[in-house]
Scaffold this active site. Structure first.
Site, PDB file in Angstrom:
ATOM      1  N   LYS A   1      37.101 -32.703  87.635  1.00 14.69           N
ATOM      2  CA  LYS A   1      36.684 -33.982  87.050  1.00 14.69           C
ATOM      3  C   LYS A   1      36.607 -35.082  88.115  1.00 14.69           C
ATOM      4  O   LYS A   1      37.609 -35.429  88.748  1.00 14.69           O
ATOM      5  CB  LYS A   1      37.696 -34.364  85.973  1.00 14.69           C
ATOM      6  CG  LYS A   1      37.222 -35.414  85.031  1.00 14.69           C
ATOM      7  CD  LYS A   1      37.937 -35.215  83.722  1.00 14.69           C
ATOM      8  CE  LYS A   1      37.853 -36.430  82.839  1.00 14.69           C
ATOM      9  NZ  LYS A   1      38.331 -36.128  81.493  1.00 14.69           N
TER      10      LYS A   1
ATOM     11  N   ARG B   1      39.435 -40.528  76.094  1.00 16.63           N
ATOM     12  CA  ARG B   1      39.129 -40.423  74.669  1.00 16.63           C
ATOM     13  C   ARG B   1      40.418 -40.169  73.893  1.00 16.63           C
ATOM     14  O   ARG B   1      41.386 -39.627  74.423  1.00 16.63           O
ATOM     15  CB  ARG B   1      38.162 -39.256  74.423  1.00 16.63           C
ATOM     16  CG  ARG B   1      36.835 -39.443  75.135  1.00 16.63           C
ATOM     17  CD  ARG B   1      35.759 -38.587  74.531  1.00 16.63           C
ATOM     18  NE  ARG B   1      36.077 -37.173  74.536  1.00 16.63           N
ATOM     19  CZ  ARG B   1      35.606 -36.303  73.644  1.00 16.63           C
ATOM     20  NH1 ARG B   1      34.814 -36.716  72.679  1.00 16.63           N
ATOM     21  NH2 ARG B   1      35.923 -35.021  73.708  1.00 16.63           N
TER      22      ARG B   1
ATOM     23  N   ARG C   1      35.381 -26.408  76.638  1.00 20.35           N
ATOM     24  CA  ARG C   1      35.997 -25.794  77.836  1.00 20.35           C
ATOM     25  C   ARG C   1      35.252 -24.527  78.203  1.00 20.35           C
ATOM     26  O   ARG C   1      34.738 -23.842  77.320  1.00 20.35           O
ATOM     27  CB  ARG C   1      37.474 -25.429  77.549  1.00 20.35           C
ATOM     28  CG  ARG C   1      38.389 -26.609  77.257  1.00 20.35           C
ATOM     29  CD  ARG C   1      38.710 -27.412  78.516  1.00 20.35           C
ATOM     30  NE  ARG C   1      39.560 -28.546  78.227  1.00 20.35           N
ATOM     31  CZ  ARG C   1      39.164 -29.789  77.941  1.00 20.35           C
ATOM     32  NH1 ARG C   1      37.867 -30.046  77.878  1.00 20.35           N
ATOM     33  NH2 ARG C   1      40.007 -30.758  77.712  1.00 20.35           N
TER      34      ARG C   1
HETATM   35  P1  ATP Z   1      37.576 -33.804  76.506  1.00 21.13           P
HETATM   36  O1  ATP Z   1      36.889 -32.585  77.028  1.00 21.13           O
HETATM   37  O2  ATP Z   1      38.035 -33.677  75.119  1.00 21.13           O
HETATM   38  O3  ATP Z   1      36.831 -35.053  76.783  1.00 21.13           O
HETATM   39  P2  ATP Z   1      39.400 -34.568  78.618  1.00 21.13           P
HETATM   40  O4  ATP Z   1      40.715 -33.981  78.983  1.00 21.13           O
HETATM   41  O5  ATP Z   1      38.323 -34.541  79.632  1.00 21.13           O
HETATM   42  O6  ATP Z   1      38.954 -33.844  77.321  1.00 21.13           O
HETATM   43  P3  ATP Z   1      39.098 -37.481  78.464  1.00 21.13           P
HETATM   44  O7  ATP Z   1      39.536 -38.366  77.359  1.00 21.13           O
HETATM   45  O8  ATP Z   1      37.655 -37.381  78.765  1.00 21.13           O
HETATM   46  O9  ATP Z   1      39.703 -36.047  78.139  1.00 21.13           O
HETATM   47  O10 ATP Z   1      39.852 -37.923  79.787  1.00 21.13           O
HETATM   48  C1  ATP Z   1      41.249 -38.119  79.827  1.00 21.13           C
HETATM   49  C2  ATP Z   1      41.875 -36.963  80.594  1.00 21.13           C
HETATM   50  O11 ATP Z   1      41.360 -36.918  81.927  1.00 21.13           O
HETATM   51  C3  ATP Z   1      43.379 -37.122  80.778  1.00 21.13           C
HETATM   52  O12 ATP Z   1      44.056 -36.572  79.695  1.00 21.13           O
HETATM   53  C4  ATP Z   1      43.643 -36.359  82.086  1.00 21.13           C
HETATM   54  O13 ATP Z   1      43.735 -34.972  81.852  1.00 21.13           O
HETATM   55  C5  ATP Z   1      42.365 -36.590  82.863  1.00 21.13           C
HETATM   56  N1  ATP Z   1      42.455 -37.729  83.809  1.00 21.13           N
HETATM   57  C6  ATP Z   1      43.196 -38.879  83.722  1.00 21.13           C
HETATM   58  N2  ATP Z   1      42.951 -39.685  84.755  1.00 21.13           N
HETATM   59  C7  ATP Z   1      42.049 -39.047  85.537  1.00 21.13           C
HETATM   60  C8  ATP Z   1      41.417 -39.380  86.754  1.00 21.13           C
HETATM   61  N3  ATP Z   1      41.605 -40.526  87.389  1.00 21.13           N
HETATM   62  N4  ATP Z   1      40.553 -38.456  87.264  1.00 21.13           N
HETATM   63  C9  ATP Z   1      40.316 -37.280  86.654  1.00 21.13           C
HETATM   64  N5  ATP Z   1      40.884 -36.933  85.491  1.00 21.13           N
HETATM   65  C10 ATP Z   1      41.732 -37.801  84.937  1.00 21.13           C
END
Ligand code: ATP
Length: 322
Positions: A186, A121, A320
């Site tokens: 994640k 995002r 978070r």
């Molecule tokens: P939000 O809670 O705002 O959605 P987020 O950090 O989960 O925040 P996303 O846009 O959902 O943001 O996902 C992008 C983020 O996920 C990246 O900034 C990185 O921190 C993480 N990321 C990138 N690649 C991967 C991956 N292959 N697996 C897990 N996490 C990843």
């Protein structure tokens, strides 16, 4: 990825050691050219080990995505055009442009072995090393307008969790609005983009990244996990997982504008990783603390702030644990 590079990769897929000489003979190229191509594989996020005196091997054996397998194993009820690319900037970006320009019209699923500009995002990066995980986007047209798709990113999370449960993977959870977690780490991300009319012809592009067998060298700035780690080292069949995901996702997308989020709300709560947990909602510089109460019928986040309930929606928020 060009043909020679792909042919070289196919010789190394099983993770066994191959000498430079054997690779050169098989491809009809010099040892120097083999070396050059091996270096190029690293640009795709592949980790190659050099064994002095004996040759080269991939650190992780790979299984490539197979378009024909996907086509013949997905449920036949919902026709969809399936594409598989070896490397692309972003599957979602490609499909969004294709539907906006009219180059694609019907339901389409685009898988890539590797993305050079995988997206999260708000411009964040999704790490997409070659052949290790699943990176795909599904485009689906609707005639009821973008408004009828409210909450769809949450329903997509439910479909992913159901598919993983169907593969025997228990313990997956959802974090509002768009992450699939295991053990608070994640496992998958969801990116939803919509285009077209508010109340007429429109489309959705659903981007999904699911970590299956991530090379350890990849650096990600938050806790993450892959299917291999959570299942004690099992090597998963990515084609089988892709089929399972599509078989949950496509009927859900097909029925969504009629059913709406209310149909999926109870299931979403059954997967909710932060239910009744202390959390903070981050909006720009501001942080709002409270107890996470789940989501309302539209899919907006409910927070008990201690001084009353607040409801949050929109893409500019991050959630978070506190
Ligand atoms: P939000 O809670 O705002 O959605 P987020 O950090 O989960 O925040 P996303 O846009 O959902 O943001 O996902 C992008 C983020 O996920 C990246 O900034 C990185 O921190 C993480 N990321 C990138 N690649 C991967 C991956 N292959 N697996 C897990 N996490 C990843």
């Amino acid at each position: 990825m060009n043909d020679t590079l792909m042919a070289l990769l196919k010789l190394l897929l099983n993770g066994e050691v191959c000498s430079g000489e054997r690779l050169g003979e098989a491809l009809g190229i010099s040892r120097a050219a083999v070396w050059k191509h091996l270096r190029q594989l690293r640009d795709f996020g592949l980790v190659l080990e050099t064994l002095r005196g004996s040759g080269y091997r991939l650190q992780n054996p790979l299984q490539l995505l197979d378009k024909r397998y996907l086509e013949t194993h997905i449920d036949p009820g919902l026709p969809i055009n399936i594409k598989v690319e070896s490397s692309i900037a972003s599957t979602s970006q490609f499909l969004y442009q294709a539907l906006s320009s009219g180059a694609e019209r019907g339901p389409t699923a685009l898988f890539a072995e590797h993305q050079t500009q995988g997206r999260g995002r708000r411009g964040r990066v999704w790490q997409s090393p070659f052949g290790s995980n699943l990176y795909f986007s599904v485009a689906w047209p609707y005639s009821q307008g973008v408004n009828s798709l409210e909450g769809v990113s949450l329903a997509i999370g439910v479909a992913i969790c159901r598919a993983l449960n169907g593969l025997g993977i228990a313990g997956v959870g959802l974090k509002w609005p768009n992450d699939v977690l295991f053990d608070q780490k994640k496992l998958a991300g969801i990116l939803v983009e919509v285009g077209g009319d508010v109340s007429g012809e429109c489309f959705i592009v659903v981007g999904i990244g699911l970590n299956v067998n991530m090379p350890q060298a990849v650096v990600i700035d938050q806790a993450w996990i892959d299917l291999r780690t959570l299942s004690q080292g099992r090597l998963w069949d990515r084609n089988q997982i892709a089929v399972k995901l599509l078989n949950e996702l496509l009927p859900m997308l097909n029925a969504y504008s009629e059913r709406g989020f209310e149909h999926y709300r109870q299931a979403w709560h059954s997967f909710h990783a932060y239910q009744n947990q202390p959390v903070k909602v981050i909006v720009g510089q501001q942080q709002i603390r409270g107890k996470c109460l789940g989501v309302d019928p539209s899919g907006s986040l409910r927070l008990d702030t201690g001084g009353g309930e607040r409801v949050f929606s929109g893409g500019e928020l991050s959630l978070r644990l506190d």
